[in-house]
Design an enzyme around this catalytic site. Structure first.
Site, short mmCIF file in Angstrom:
data_model
loop_
_atom_site.label_atom_id
_atom_site.label_comp_id
_atom_site.label_asym_id
_atom_site.label_seq_id
_atom_site.Cartn_x
_atom_site.Cartn_y
_atom_site.Cartn_z
N ARG A 124 -6.39 1.97 17.96
CA ARG A 124 -5.96 0.69 17.79
C ARG A 124 -5.44 -0.09 19.11
O ARG A 124 -5.49 -1.42 19.29
CB ARG A 124 -4.97 0.37 16.80
CG ARG A 124 -5.44 0.39 15.34
CD ARG A 124 -4.47 0.26 14.33
NE ARG A 124 -5.04 0.34 12.99
CZ ARG A 124 -4.60 0.30 11.86
NH1 ARG A 124 -3.27 0.28 11.61
NH2 ARG A 124 -5.23 0.27 10.61
N LYS A 135 -4.69 5.85 14.54
CA LYS A 135 -4.55 5.25 13.39
C LYS A 135 -6.14 5.16 12.89
O LYS A 135 -6.90 6.17 13.35
CB LYS A 135 -4.02 3.84 13.61
CG LYS A 135 -2.61 3.87 13.63
CD LYS A 135 -1.80 4.32 12.43
CE LYS A 135 -0.38 4.23 12.97
NZ LYS A 135 0.43 5.15 11.97
N LYS A 149 0.86 -1.39 0.13
CA LYS A 149 -0.04 0.07 0.05
C LYS A 149 0.98 1.35 0.18
O LYS A 149 0.79 2.17 -0.71
CB LYS A 149 -0.65 -0.09 1.27
CG LYS A 149 -2.02 1.12 1.07
CD LYS A 149 -3.21 0.87 1.94
CE LYS A 149 -3.27 0.54 3.53
NZ LYS A 149 -2.89 1.72 4.39
N ASP A 176 1.69 -1.17 11.97
CA ASP A 176 0.49 -1.54 11.58
C ASP A 176 0.18 -3.18 11.84
O ASP A 176 -0.88 -3.63 11.50
CB ASP A 176 0.37 -1.53 9.99
CG ASP A 176 0.14 0.10 9.75
OD1 ASP A 176 0.15 0.90 10.45
OD2 ASP A 176 0.59 0.30 8.51
N GLY A 211 -5.08 7.70 5.63
CA GLY A 211 -4.08 8.66 6.26
C GLY A 211 -3.05 8.79 5.23
O GLY A 211 -2.62 10.11 4.83
O1 LIG Z 1 3.92 6.19 5.10
C1 LIG Z 1 3.07 5.43 5.15
O2 LIG Z 1 2.94 4.67 3.81
C2 LIG Z 1 2.55 4.76 6.32
C3 LIG Z 1 3.21 5.07 7.36
C4 LIG Z 1 2.48 4.82 8.93
O3 LIG Z 1 1.69 5.80 9.44
P1 LIG Z 1 2.38 6.85 10.18
O4 LIG Z 1 3.58 7.80 9.32
O5 LIG Z 1 1.38 7.87 10.79
O6 LIG Z 1 3.35 6.14 11.33
C5 LIG Z 1 1.61 3.55 8.64
O7 LIG Z 1 1.12 3.42 9.78
C6 LIG Z 1 0.69 3.62 7.55
O8 LIG Z 1 -0.19 2.50 7.22
C7 LIG Z 1 1.63 3.75 5.98
C1 LIG Z 2 -2.53 2.95 9.34
C2 LIG Z 2 -2.70 2.75 8.34
O1 LIG Z 2 -3.01 3.44 6.92
P1 LIG Z 2 -3.32 5.00 6.92
O2 LIG Z 2 -2.57 5.61 7.80
O3 LIG Z 2 -2.74 5.30 5.39
O4 LIG Z 2 -4.97 5.18 6.80
C3 LIG Z 2 -2.78 1.14 7.83
O5 LIG Z 2 -3.06 0.88 6.64
O6 LIG Z 2 -2.94 0.26 8.95
#
Ligand SMILES: O=C(O)C1=C[C@@H](OP(=O)(O)O)[C@@H](O)[C@H](O)C1
Ligand SMILES: C=C(OP(=O)(O)O)C(=O)O
Length: 445
Positions: A359, A355, A28, A328, A101
Site C-alpha cells: 500500500r 497488506k 469488519k 488501514d 488476512g
Molecule cells: O485485527 C484486525 O481485525 C485487523 C488488524 C490490522 O492488521 P494487522 O494486525 O496486520 O496490523 C488491520 O490492518 C486489518 O485490516 C484488521
Molecule cells: C488490511 C486489511 O484487511 P485484512 O488484513 O483482513 O486482509 C484491510 O481491510 O484493510
C-alpha cells in the site's frame, strides 16, 4: 467464497455537494471476531449488524466447516451455535479465506488450539502475504506446519496442538492479528497466556473475549504498549453482539465530504474505539469539521454519530506511534492530503507493505498518476498538497479494496475524472460503497 474473475472498471468525476445521512456497514474486525467467538462458545450467539462482505462471509463459511452452526436469520442478522473452546472438528475441504488476512490469521490461532489439521488458502493477494508472524508463536504453543509455501505462505496445512502450551509472547510488530491469533490459541491452553505489545493495536478481541465470559485483563506496558493476560480453558458462553459501523469504511465518505465543496454528510453509529480513530484525529488536526454526537456504547465498543462538513485542509505531520490506530486509513488520508494546502508527512508505515497490496507504493502510484507530487522515503509517505488535484489518471487497484475506494473518493473532487481498473474487490469490505456514495451525490460511471 471465491472472488469473481471479472474486472469492473469505474470512473469518478467531480460532483455538486455531497449531502445526506448514511450508515456504513458493520465493522469488519468485530464481525470476524463475533463469528469466531460465537463458534468457540457453548450455546447461541446472536449477531446484528454483521458486515456481509466477502471477507466476513468467508470466515462464516470456515466456522461452519469447522463444525459450528452458522445461520443468517435476517438482514445483517446471524445466529451461531458454537462447539466450545478446542471443539473444532476437522474440516473436509481446504478453508478458503479469499482476500482476508484477518479471517485467515485469527482462524489459524483458533485451529492451533484444537487437535485437528486444516488447510488454509486464499486468493493471489492473500497467498503473497506473510504468515510466519502468526506461525512462529503458534508453533511455540505446540501447533505444527505440515506443509506450506516459502516463508509460511499459503496454501498451508496447520496441525493444531493436542496439548497446547500457554506462552508469554511479545509481538514483533504492532498487529492485532498476531495478538488475536495467540489469544485464540491460548483459550485452549491451561494456565495463563500473555501477549505484550510495545504499541497498542486494536483491542476488539480482548473486549469481545470478556463479553463472552473469558477472564482477560489488559494493563499499560511502557509508554504506548499493553500487556494482555488471558486465563486458559474458560467456558465461553454464547452472547449478543451488536456490530457498530466500521470507522475504516466511514473514512471514505468522511474524506469525500471534506474535499467536495459545500458537502454536509451525517454518518450514524460509527465505532469510536480510540484504537481505531487515528484518522479522525489527524483530519481534525488538518482543519476538518467532524462533529461527534449521540455517543453510546455496546459491549465495551463506543460509537457515535459523525457530522462532516467540507473543510479547507492543511498539511500536517502524522507521528509513527499513531499508525496502529489508523493503519488501514493511510490511503484515503493521502487523498485528503493531496487536496490540502502544504506538505503532509506520514511516518512509520512499514506495515503498509504487507497488506492486500504494497500500500505504500500503490498509494504513491495512485497519487502520482493523478498529478500529485508524492515521495516514499524509507517507511514515510510525503504528499505535497496544492489545494486541488489534477486527476485524469487510471489507478491500478492490485486486488486491494481500499485503493479502489480511495481512488474513487479522489475523483469526487479532482479537476479531471479518476478511473480505477477494477472495483470488484470493494465487495470484500464495503459491498454497498458505490450505491451509498451515489446516494450522497457522487458521480461514478
Ligand atoms: O485485527 C484486525 O481485525 C485487523 C488488524 C490490522 O492488521 P494487522 O494486525 O496486520 O496490523 C488491520 O490492518 C486489518 O485490516 C484488521
Ligand atoms: C488490511 C486489511 O484487511 P485484512 O488484513 O483482513 O486482509 C484491510 O481491510 O484493510
Amino acid at each position: 467464497m471465491t472472488h469473481s474473475d471479472q474486472t469492473r472498471p469505474l470512473q469518478s468525476r467531480a460532483s455538486g455537494p455531497l449531502t445526506g445521512k448514511v450508515r456504513v456497514p458493520g465493522d469488519k474486525s468485530i464481525s470476524h471476531r463475533a463469528l469466531i467467538l460465537g463458534a468457540l462458545a457453548v450455546g447461541e450467539t446472536r449477531i446484528s449488524g454483521l458486515l456481509e462482505g466477502e471477507d466476513v462471509l468467508n470466515t462464516a463459511k470456515s466456522m461452519q466447516a469447522l463444525g459450528a452452526r452458522v445461520e443468517r436469520t435476517g438482514d445483517f442478522a446471524w445466529k451461531v451455535n458454537g462447539v466450545g473452546v478446542a471443539g473444532f472438528a476437522p474440516p473436509k475441504a481446504p478453508l478458503d479465506f479469499g482476500n482476508s488476512g484477518t479471517g485467515c490469521r485469527l482462524v489459524m490461532g483458533a485451529v492451533a488450539g484444537c487437535p485437528i489439521s486444516a488447510v488454509f488458502d486464499g486468493d493471489a493477494s492473500l497467498r503473497s502475504r506473510p504468515m510466519r508472524r502468526i506461525l512462529d508463536p503458534l508453533e511455540k504453543m505446540g501447533a505444527k506446519v505440515i506443509s506450506g509455501g516459502e516463508g509460511g505462505r499459503l496454501p498451508l496445512t496447520l496441525q493444531g496442538a493436542r496439548d497446547p502450551l500457554p506462552i508469554v509472547y511479545t509481538t514483533p510488530v504492532a498487529s492485532a492479528q498476531i495478538k488475536s491469533a495467540v489469544l485464540l490459541a491460548g483459550l485452549a491452553a491451561p494456565g495463563t497466556t500473555t501477549v505484550i505489545e510495545t504499541e497498542a493495536s486494536r483491542d476488539h478481541t480482548e473486549l469481545m473475549l470478556k463479553h463472552f465470559g473469558a477472564d482477560i485483563s489488559s494493563a499499560q506496558e511502557g509508554t504506548h504498549g499493553r500487556r494482555i493476560t488471558l486465563k486458559g480453558q474458560p467456558e465461553l458462553h454464547g452472547a449478543t453482539v451488536v456490530v457498530p459501523a466500521d470507522p475504516s469504511s466511514a473514512a471514505f465518505p468522511v474524506v469525500a465530504a471534506l474535499i467536495v465543496e459545500g458537502s454536509d454528510v451525517v454518518l450514524s453509529d460509527v465505532m469510536t474505539n480510540p484504537l481505531r480513530t487515528g484518522l479522525f484525529t489527524t483530519l481534525r488536526e488538518m482543519g476538518a469539521s467532524i462533529e461527534e454526537s449521540e455517543a453510546r456504547g455496546d459491549a465495551g465498543e463506543p460509537m457515535a454519530r459523525l457530522r462532516v462538513r467540507a473543510s479547507k485542509l492543511r498539511g500536517v505531520e502524522v507521528p509513527p506511534e499513531r499508525a496502529p490506530s489508523m493503519i488501514d486509513e493511510y490511503l484515503v488520508l493521502a487523498v485528503a492530503a493531496s487536496f490540502a494546502e502544504g506538505t503532509t508527512i506520514m511516518r512509520g508505515l512499514h506495515e503498509l507493505r504487507v497488506k492486500e497490496s504494497d500500500r505504500l507504493e500503490a498509494t504513491a502510484a495512485m497519487l502520482r498518476v493523478n498529478g500529485v507530487k508524492v515521495e516514499v522515503s524509507g517507511d514515510d509517505l510525503i504528499v505535497e498538497g496544492r489545494g486541488h488535484v489534477p486527476g485524469g489518471g487510471t489507478v491500478a487497484t492490485h486486488m486491494d479494496h481500499r485503493i479502489a475506494m480511495s481512488a474513487l473518493v479522489m475523483g469526487c473532487a479532482s479537476d479531471q475524472p479518476v478511473s480505477v481498473d477494477d472495483t470488484a474487490f470493494i465487495a470484500t469490505s464495503f459491498p454497498d460503497f458505490i450505491p451509498m456514495m451515489r446516494s450522497l451525490g457522487a458521480e461514478f460511471s
